[in-house]
Design a protein around this motif. Structure first.
Motif, mmCIF file in Angstrom:
data_model
loop_
_atom_site.group_PDB
_atom_site.id
_atom_site.type_symbol
_atom_site.label_atom_id
_atom_site.label_comp_id
_atom_site.label_asym_id
_atom_site.label_seq_id
_atom_site.Cartn_x
_atom_site.Cartn_y
_atom_site.Cartn_z
ATOM 1 N N TRP A 225 0.427 -1.535 -0.206
ATOM 2 C CA TRP A 225 -0.659 -0.583 0.137
ATOM 3 C C TRP A 225 0.732 1.338 -0.342
ATOM 4 O O TRP A 225 0.626 1.637 -0.525
ATOM 5 N N ALA A 226 1.673 1.263 0.845
ATOM 6 C CA ALA A 226 3.404 2.743 1.343
ATOM 7 C C ALA A 226 3.350 3.251 -0.142
ATOM 8 O O ALA A 226 3.804 3.763 -0.886
ATOM 9 N N ARG A 227 4.241 1.690 -1.029
ATOM 10 C CA ARG A 227 4.909 2.021 -2.693
ATOM 11 C C ARG A 227 3.910 1.931 -3.157
ATOM 12 O O ARG A 227 4.177 2.910 -4.093
ATOM 13 N N ARG A 228 2.730 1.506 -2.942
ATOM 14 C CA ARG A 228 1.418 2.363 -4.475
ATOM 15 C C ARG A 228 1.587 3.392 -4.308
ATOM 16 O O ARG A 228 1.455 4.430 -5.104
ATOM 17 N N LEU A 229 1.178 4.061 -3.173
ATOM 18 C CA LEU A 229 1.269 6.020 -2.335
ATOM 19 C C LEU A 229 2.385 6.313 -3.464
ATOM 20 O O LEU A 229 2.576 7.940 -3.195
ATOM 21 N N GLU A 230 3.481 5.506 -3.034
ATOM 22 C CA GLU A 230 4.784 6.455 -3.672
ATOM 23 C C GLU A 230 4.429 7.364 -5.266
ATOM 24 O O GLU A 230 5.054 7.733 -5.799
ATOM 25 N N THR A 231 4.100 6.704 -5.710
ATOM 26 C CA THR A 231 3.071 6.715 -6.936
ATOM 27 C C THR A 231 1.731 7.391 -7.690
ATOM 28 O O THR A 231 1.105 7.601 -8.564
ATOM 29 N N ILE A 232 1.483 7.773 -6.670
ATOM 30 C CA ILE A 232 -0.062 7.491 -6.472
ATOM 31 C C ILE A 232 -1.232 8.648 -7.656
ATOM 32 O O ILE A 232 -2.376 8.592 -7.850
ATOM 33 N N TRP A 233 0.140 9.307 -7.369
ATOM 34 C CA TRP A 233 -0.576 10.968 -8.608
ATOM 35 C C TRP A 233 -0.211 11.060 -9.761
ATOM 36 O O TRP A 233 -1.003 11.495 -11.222
ATOM 37 N N LYS A 234 -0.064 10.011 -9.905
ATOM 38 C CA LYS A 234 0.566 9.469 -11.539
ATOM 39 C C LYS A 234 -0.789 8.501 -12.217
ATOM 40 O O LYS A 234 -0.792 8.085 -13.196
ATOM 41 N N GLU A 235 -1.161 7.963 -11.002
ATOM 42 C CA GLU A 235 -2.521 7.405 -11.511
ATOM 43 C C GLU A 235 -3.944 7.635 -12.343
ATOM 44 O O GLU A 235 -3.868 8.794 -12.356
ATOM 45 N N LYS A 236 -4.077 6.929 -13.500
ATOM 46 C CA LYS A 236 -5.354 7.247 -14.060
ATOM 47 C C LYS A 236 -6.883 6.776 -13.156
ATOM 48 O O LYS A 236 -6.122 5.817 -12.861
ATOM 49 N N PRO A 237 -7.227 7.726 -12.744
ATOM 50 C CA PRO A 237 -8.996 7.229 -13.026
ATOM 51 C C PRO A 237 -8.989 5.946 -13.453
ATOM 52 O O PRO A 237 -9.345 5.692 -14.378
ATOM 53 N N ILE A 238 -10.392 5.764 -12.585
ATOM 54 C CA ILE A 238 -11.262 4.538 -13.713
ATOM 55 C C ILE A 238 -11.889 4.619 -14.173
ATOM 56 O O ILE A 238 -12.584 5.916 -14.196
ATOM 57 N N ASN A 239 -12.461 3.684 -15.511
ATOM 58 C CA ASN A 239 -13.446 4.315 -16.473
ATOM 59 C C ASN A 239 -15.034 3.493 -15.229
ATOM 60 O O ASN A 239 -15.337 3.093 -15.430
ATOM 61 N N CYS A 240 -14.883 4.150 -14.460
ATOM 62 C CA CYS A 240 -16.654 3.845 -13.620
ATOM 63 C C CYS A 240 -17.779 3.893 -14.293
ATOM 64 O O CYS A 240 -18.672 4.608 -14.541
ATOM 65 N N THR A 241 -18.309 2.888 -15.233
ATOM 66 C CA THR A 241 -19.232 2.217 -16.018
ATOM 67 C C THR A 241 -19.598 1.614 -15.409
ATOM 68 O O THR A 241 -19.120 0.897 -14.867
ATOM 69 N N PRO A 242 -20.809 1.156 -15.815
ATOM 70 C CA PRO A 242 -21.476 -0.061 -15.674
ATOM 71 C C PRO A 242 -19.979 -1.835 -15.826
ATOM 72 O O PRO A 242 -20.238 -2.771 -15.335
ATOM 73 N N SER A 243 -20.368 -0.968 -17.121
ATOM 74 C CA SER A 243 -19.050 -2.463 -17.583
ATOM 75 C C SER A 243 -17.675 -2.926 -16.668
ATOM 76 O O SER A 243 -17.242 -3.837 -16.975
ATOM 77 N N TRP A 244 -17.265 -1.241 -15.948
ATOM 78 C CA TRP A 244 -15.730 -1.575 -15.590
ATOM 79 C C TRP A 244 -16.645 -3.090 -14.426
ATOM 80 O O TRP A 244 -15.283 -3.664 -13.760
#
Ligand SMILES: Cc1cc2nc3c(=O)[nH]c(=O)nc-3n(C[C@H](O)[C@H](O)[C@H](O)COP(=O)(O)OP(=O)(O)OC[C@H]3O[C@@H](n4cnc5c(N)ncnc54)[C@H](O)[C@@H]3O)c2cc1C
Length: 247
Positions: A225-244
């Protein structure tokens, strides 16, 4: 956390982090030494190293009131003959009549670039105290209106991420598992609450079955979790639609 980064001579110790970004962690666990407590602490540490301003709403410690009642309104009701919480909350928000604890949380939300919800899964959902936070804080007029909802919701310039632990393991929450794909559990929270209010939703952090994992595995869960947060600001949001969720 990565050991390859030199902290010497740079103002921003994590150049890929975002110094100055504001993060609100809405946290629901009764025990500071719990897995959820460790995940929350890891986030505070990592994001602080990046230079982010981190605020924690520790709901149990705050004794946060989860019930949506008439007590939430400091001024006169719109309709004292027939109580409708949603209508009254909308009106009280516009008139500045909401109770001070709700106003305080709304201020924290307003100031945040990213909100992390940290909780143990209770009955395929958030614990009641966190659900109460959502019921009371994310009111009409503040978080959404009609037609200002989903992509047009008022919190559309913010990121949200749910980070939670489960009792069941990853197999139980697979498509063929007894509980079905974990994404089905995410639909009401990520889409029905967060996306509805406009949030851009980052992929969830699911920590499966810490109680039934070894000490080493649990340490690994916190570290990942801590490692993921290191680059959290580079992440793209998910496509929050029913198909996801359902395809
Ligand atoms: C009302 C209720 C409803 C529930 N509904 C569901 C449901 O629908 N679906 C489901 O799957 N589960 C459900 N559960 C189970 C619940 O989700 C889990 O019990 C919870 O997620 C476990 O997380 P925790 O933080 O409480 O674990 P804890 O018991 O606090 O932690 C597990 C272990 O990790 C240790 N630990 C803490 N920090 C660290 C660290 N840094 N390194 C190593 N070890 C550490 C702790 O000491 C502990 O031994 C429900 C539980 C309740 C009470």
């Amino acid at each position: 956390m990565s050991g390859t980064v030199s902290l010497v001579g740079t103002e921003d110790p994590r150049p890929w982090g975002r110094a100055g970004k504001r993060v609100l962690i809405v946290y629901a666990h009764q025990e500071p030494k719990s897995m959820n407590g460790s995940l929350k602490d890891a986030a505070v540490t990592e994001l602080s190293i990046q230079g982010c301003q981190v605020t924690v709403s520790d709901l149990y410690a705050m004794n946060f009131e989860p019930r949506a009642t008439k007590k939430d309104f400091a001024g006169p009701l719109n309709n004292s003959d027939f109580f409708n919480y949603g209508v009254e909350a909308h009106s009280a928000y516009k008139k500045g009549f909401l109770s001070s604890d709700v106003i305080e949380e709304q201020k924290k939300v307003q100031e945040a670039d990213l909100i992390i919800f940290q909780f143990p899964l209770y009955w395929f959902s958030v614990p009641a105290i966190m659900k109460g936070w959502m019921d009371r804080v994310l009111c009409q007029g503040f978080a959404f209106d009609f037609p200002e909802c989903f992509d047009r919701g008022f919190l559309q310039n913010k990121l949200a991420l749910i980070s939670f632990t489960t009792g069941g393991d990853a197999e139980l929450y697979s498509k063929t598992g007894l509980s079905g794909d974990i994404k089905y559990v995410l639909w009401p929270l990520q889409h029905g609450v967060l996306h509805f209010c406009g949030f851009k939703v980052l992929a969830p952090q699911v920590t499966f079955a810490p109680e039934y994992s070894s000490e080493d595995k649990r340490k690994e869960m916190v570290e990942s979790w801590a490692r993921r947060l290191e680059t959290i600001w580079k992440e793209k949001p998910i496509n929050c639609t029913p198909s996801w969720y359902f395809e």
